[in-house]
Design a protein around this motif. Structure first.
Motif, PDB file in Angstrom:
ATOM      1  N   UNK A 250       8.961  -0.609   2.440  1.00  0.00           N
ATOM      2  CA  UNK A 250       9.409   0.573   2.748  1.00  0.00           C
ATOM      3  C   UNK A 250       9.307   1.497   1.164  1.00  0.00           C
ATOM      4  N   UNK A 251       9.568   0.922   0.356  1.00  0.00           N
ATOM      5  CA  UNK A 251       9.326   1.871  -0.867  1.00  0.00           C
ATOM      6  C   UNK A 251       8.053   2.453  -1.103  1.00  0.00           C
TER       7      UNK A 251
ATOM      8  N   UNK B  41      -6.673  10.948   4.669  1.00  0.00           N
ATOM      9  CA  UNK B  41      -7.360   9.581   5.162  1.00  0.00           C
ATOM     10  C   UNK B  41      -8.014   8.878   4.065  1.00  0.00           C
ATOM     11  N   UNK B  42      -8.549   9.536   3.227  1.00  0.00           N
ATOM     12  CA  UNK B  42      -9.573   9.128   2.280  1.00  0.00           C
ATOM     13  C   UNK B  42      -8.817   8.330   1.239  1.00  0.00           C
ATOM     14  N   UNK B  43      -7.642   8.662   0.560  1.00  0.00           N
ATOM     15  CA  UNK B  43      -7.089   8.059  -0.430  1.00  0.00           C
ATOM     16  C   UNK B  43      -5.969   7.397   0.230  1.00  0.00           C
ATOM     17  N   UNK B  44      -5.167   7.646   1.247  1.00  0.00           N
ATOM     18  CA  UNK B  44      -4.162   7.029   1.669  1.00  0.00           C
ATOM     19  C   UNK B  44      -4.057   6.424   2.830  1.00  0.00           C
ATOM     20  N   UNK B  45      -5.148   6.299   3.514  1.00  0.00           N
ATOM     21  CA  UNK B  45      -5.408   5.867   4.759  1.00  0.00           C
ATOM     22  C   UNK B  45      -4.389   6.282   5.902  1.00  0.00           C
TER      23      UNK B  45
ATOM     24  N   UNK C 288      -0.697  -0.541  -4.414  1.00  0.00           N
ATOM     25  CA  UNK C 288      -1.568   0.487  -3.496  1.00  0.00           C
ATOM     26  C   UNK C 288      -2.111  -0.054  -2.244  1.00  0.00           C
ATOM     27  N   UNK C 289      -2.058  -1.247  -2.071  1.00  0.00           N
ATOM     28  CA  UNK C 289      -2.337  -1.912  -0.687  1.00  0.00           C
ATOM     29  C   UNK C 289      -0.986  -1.822   0.042  1.00  0.00           C
ATOM     30  N   UNK C 290      -0.067  -1.918  -0.639  1.00  0.00           N
ATOM     31  CA  UNK C 290       1.477  -1.880   0.418  1.00  0.00           C
ATOM     32  C   UNK C 290       1.429  -0.507   0.722  1.00  0.00           C
ATOM     33  N   UNK C 291       1.061   0.523  -0.017  1.00  0.00           N
ATOM     34  CA  UNK C 291       1.461   1.782   0.101  1.00  0.00           C
ATOM     35  C   UNK C 291       0.475   2.498   1.186  1.00  0.00           C
ATOM     36  N   UNK C 292      -0.840   1.983   1.384  1.00  0.00           N
ATOM     37  CA  UNK C 292      -1.624   2.349   2.435  1.00  0.00           C
ATOM     38  C   UNK C 292      -1.567   1.811   3.586  1.00  0.00           C
ATOM     39  N   UNK C 293      -0.454   0.766   3.807  1.00  0.00           N
ATOM     40  CA  UNK C 293      -0.692   0.176   5.134  1.00  0.00           C
ATOM     41  C   UNK C 293      -0.833  -1.349   5.381  1.00  0.00           C
TER      42      UNK C 293
ATOM     43  N   UNK D 173      -8.613  -3.329   3.616  1.00  0.00           N
ATOM     44  CA  UNK D 173      -7.992  -2.920   2.345  1.00  0.00           C
ATOM     45  C   UNK D 173      -7.613  -4.460   1.853  1.00  0.00           C
ATOM     46  N   UNK D 174      -6.880  -5.352   2.654  1.00  0.00           N
ATOM     47  CA  UNK D 174      -6.302  -6.516   2.039  1.00  0.00           C
ATOM     48  C   UNK D 174      -7.578  -7.325   1.886  1.00  0.00           C
TER      49      UNK D 174
END
Length: 654
Positions: free
Chosen positions: A197-198, A225-229, A293-298, A303-304
């Protein structure tokens, strides 16, 4: 125990129990299959610890078999949990529920889409379409809401060329969706605090920061899309341009993006040094920041995958070992599928792992074809080899899922990929100077303006390259979708042919030619057994959509309103008019099929006075209340009826 095991091999005792689990006769109604398999695996591993030292070699398989059983039980449990969480119980239940907003709400033309997780009856992920209000627009990830549930399971339109949207959402873990008016929901005032969530809230702040760049629509959508998905703002034209140019992977966060982020994070912590305890601290800080960063982009599968491989790479650095290999790729797939088995059916997962595997396999071979000491030439050749290697493994999957293939990908990627790296690198000084702008120093303002101009210019240049590439003649091969069998055969041919070209051994050549022959047989068989053209009334909400469906394409003939539709065997009449006072018939005209379209005020008595249809088809332009009335009348008279909106597309062979 030694005597018992020696006289009665353990696997003879174990096999009947396994057979009972498979057939459902072992412990019926007590334990689930996953729990039983986990219990068997744990028992085998525990039993192996009590085997005497002299017999350990003889029964060395016991621990391995137990470990395999235990590990196999984990994805089985996850599959069961995933299946239960994607089923509404009962479907369309109507009660008040509590839900936690999972990510950033999306503004739609007529509503605001919010992904929530409910707490009762059981945790379910739902897509709620809230009525557009200021309160709905102000929702943030972690907010708790109470709402009157009017949720229904996802369903497809039932058209022959439809994308399986219901299966896609189920694979994503969602159980259903529904529209919620403003009076049927409100915030409770409570907030959920968790790392995902954070991370989503931080993602929202980053999106707000990008808005300060004064970028146009496509440019803003691209940088998000490029930096945050975050692909919500991507237009269909922009996505099609990237697909046609062979650079669609740029829009999906993958190893390229995560690798650049990893390099920047590693650079930021470089002051810890390259040896000693400082180097150990540096590697663990890099891993923690990378997973943040992985958590932030979903946490998408690609990515994983990249994060797991880079984590193994960092751990390998601590032990002075190479972290990029087939083993690290297999480890990434293992961990993802253990905890999220549904990822196996995700297109992004398949393409990501296929691309990396093909790079590991093809790239070293292609690099051997040409060697140079010139840095510019070497960089260009390396980039070409990596791009070509990735496409060799991915293009069969692209043909299987989409039926298209970009022909100029090697040229476009040579231009776009370096620009992508520069754009991502340029974001970091923008973030730093953007945070320091509050100090109101002239130098910081100048530097921020300079990097903002660079970022905008590079993005506009990249988008122009993509649009120009899309407009080149024969930029994309279309309508070449292949079957699953053809996918396997094509992959076998590519790898076997490559093996022959670099080994010059006859066996790979024989295999590749044999596979190619079978591939040609499948094409011939497909052409021979091609289904006949079909007159189809498609389910297109709110509109009339009638076409001839052939070779997985829609062909629209000129069909006037209130006219007969030519057919070699059936009499088919299309009516889209309700005014029949000037028409009389002494005897109703017999019809095989009567298609009613566009009007809500059809008088069924007048229709049946003029026509005697064997079946009535209601297209998707008929309102629901009118369709219900016509259906009731048809059931009373014993006339067959097909409601396209409710039952899916109606098709009839020519």
């Amino acid at each position: 125990m030694n005597a018992v095991i020696g006289k009665t091999p353990f696997f003879r005792l174990l096999l009947p129990l396994i057979a009972g689990i498979i057939t459902g006769t072992a412990f019926p109604g007590i334990l689930s299959a996953s729990l039983l398999i986990a219990l068997i695996g744990s028992s085998c591993m525990l039993l192996s610890c009590f085997i005497p030292h002299n017999d350990q070699y003889k029964f060395r398989w016991l621990f391995g078999a137990g470990a395999c059983f235990f590990i196999f039980s984990l994805p089985l449990y996850q599959i069961r949990q995933h299946t239960e969480s994607t089923q509404l119980t009962p479907p369309g239940y109507g009660q008040y529920d509590l839900g936690i907003v999972l990510d950033i709400p999306q503004v739609k033309p007529r509503s605001i889409a919010v992904n929530v997780k409910t707490s009762s009856p059981g945790e379910k992920k739902l897509v709620l379409y809230l009525e557009q209000t200021d309160e709905a627009r102000g929702l943030n990830p972690g907010d708790e809401i109470i709402f009157l549930s009017r949720v229904e399971p996802f369903r497809n339109f039932g058209n022959p060329d439809d994308f399986d949207y219901a299966g896609y959402m189920k694979n994503k873990g969602f159980a259903g969706s529904g529209y919620i008016p403003a009076v049927d929901w409100q915030k409770t005032g409570r907030e959920m605090k968790s790392i995902p969530v954070m991370a989503q809230r931080l993602r929202g702040k980053a999106l707000d920061f990008y808005r300060s760049f004064d970028l146009e629509g496509d440019a803003y959508a691209f940088i998000c899309a490029l930096t945050l998905g975050y692909k919500v703002h991507l237009s269909n034209d922009l996505q099609e341009a990237f697909r046609a140019s062979g650079t669609a992977h740029v829009l999906a966060l993958s190893g390229l993006h995560v690798g650049i982020i990893y390099a920047v994070i590693s650079l930021l912590f470089s002051f810890f040094g390259k040896s000693g305890y400082g180097f150990i601290i540096r590697q663990w800080l890099v891993i923690i920041a990378l997973w943040g960063f992985v958590f932030m982009v979903g946490m998408s599968p690609s990515v994983v995958r990249a994060a797991i491989m880079l984590t193994l790479f960092s751990i390998g650095n601590l032990h002075h070992r190479n972290g990029f290999s087939y083993n690290s790729l297999a480890a990434a797939a293992f961990f993802i599928l253990i905890f999220r088995p549904s990822s196996l059916f995700d297109v992004g997962f398949q393409m990501s792992f296929s691309a990396v595997f093909s790079i590991l396999y093809f790239n070293p071979k292609l690099l051997q074809l040409y060697r140079t000491r010139n840095r510019a030439t070497k960089y260009t050749w390396n980039l070409f080899c990596i791009t070509t290697s990735a496409q060799l493994g991915v293009f069969p999957l692209v043909l299987y899922h989409f039926g298209t293939f970009p022909t100029w990908f090697f040229i476009t990627n040579m231009l776009v990929v370096p620009l992508v790296g520069i754009i991502i690198y340029a974001v970091f000084p923008l973030i730093i100077f953007g945070l320091l702008r509050s100090l109101q120093w002239d130098l910081i303002t100048v530097l921020y303006t300079f990097f903002e101009w660079i970022e905008k210019t590079l993005i506009e240049l990249l988008l122009r390259i993509v649009y120009i590439s899309e407009s080149i003649p024969l930029a994309q091969i279309s309508d070449k979708k292949i079957s699953f069998l053809q996918l396997i055969l094509l992959l076998l041919f590519i790898y076997a042919a490559t093996r022959f070209l670099f080994s010059r051994r006859p066996r790979p050549l024989i295999i590749s030619l044999t596979v190619l022959l079978f591939f040609q047989f499948t094409i011939t068989y497909k052409n021979i057994t091609c289904p006949a053209p079909q007159l189809t009334v498609f389910n297109s909400p709110g509109q009339s959509d009638i076409a001839v469906f052939h070779n997985n394409k829609r062909h629209y003939p000129n069909i006037p309103e209130n006219s007969f539709i030519p057919h070699p065997e059936k009499s088919i009449l299309l009516i889209s008019e309700t005014n029949f006072p000037a028409h009389y018939a002494g005897k109703p005209f017999p019809l095989d099929i009567l298609i009613l379209s566009r009007q809500a005020s059809f008088d069924t008595n007048k229709i049946f006075a003029l026509f005697s249809p064997a079946m009535i088809v209601l297209d998707s332009s008929i309102p629901r209340y009118a369709a219900a009335g016509i259906e009731k009348k048809c059931v009373t008279l014993g006339i067959g009826i097909h409601d396209v909106t409710k039952n899916g597309a109606f098709s009839l062979n020519f």
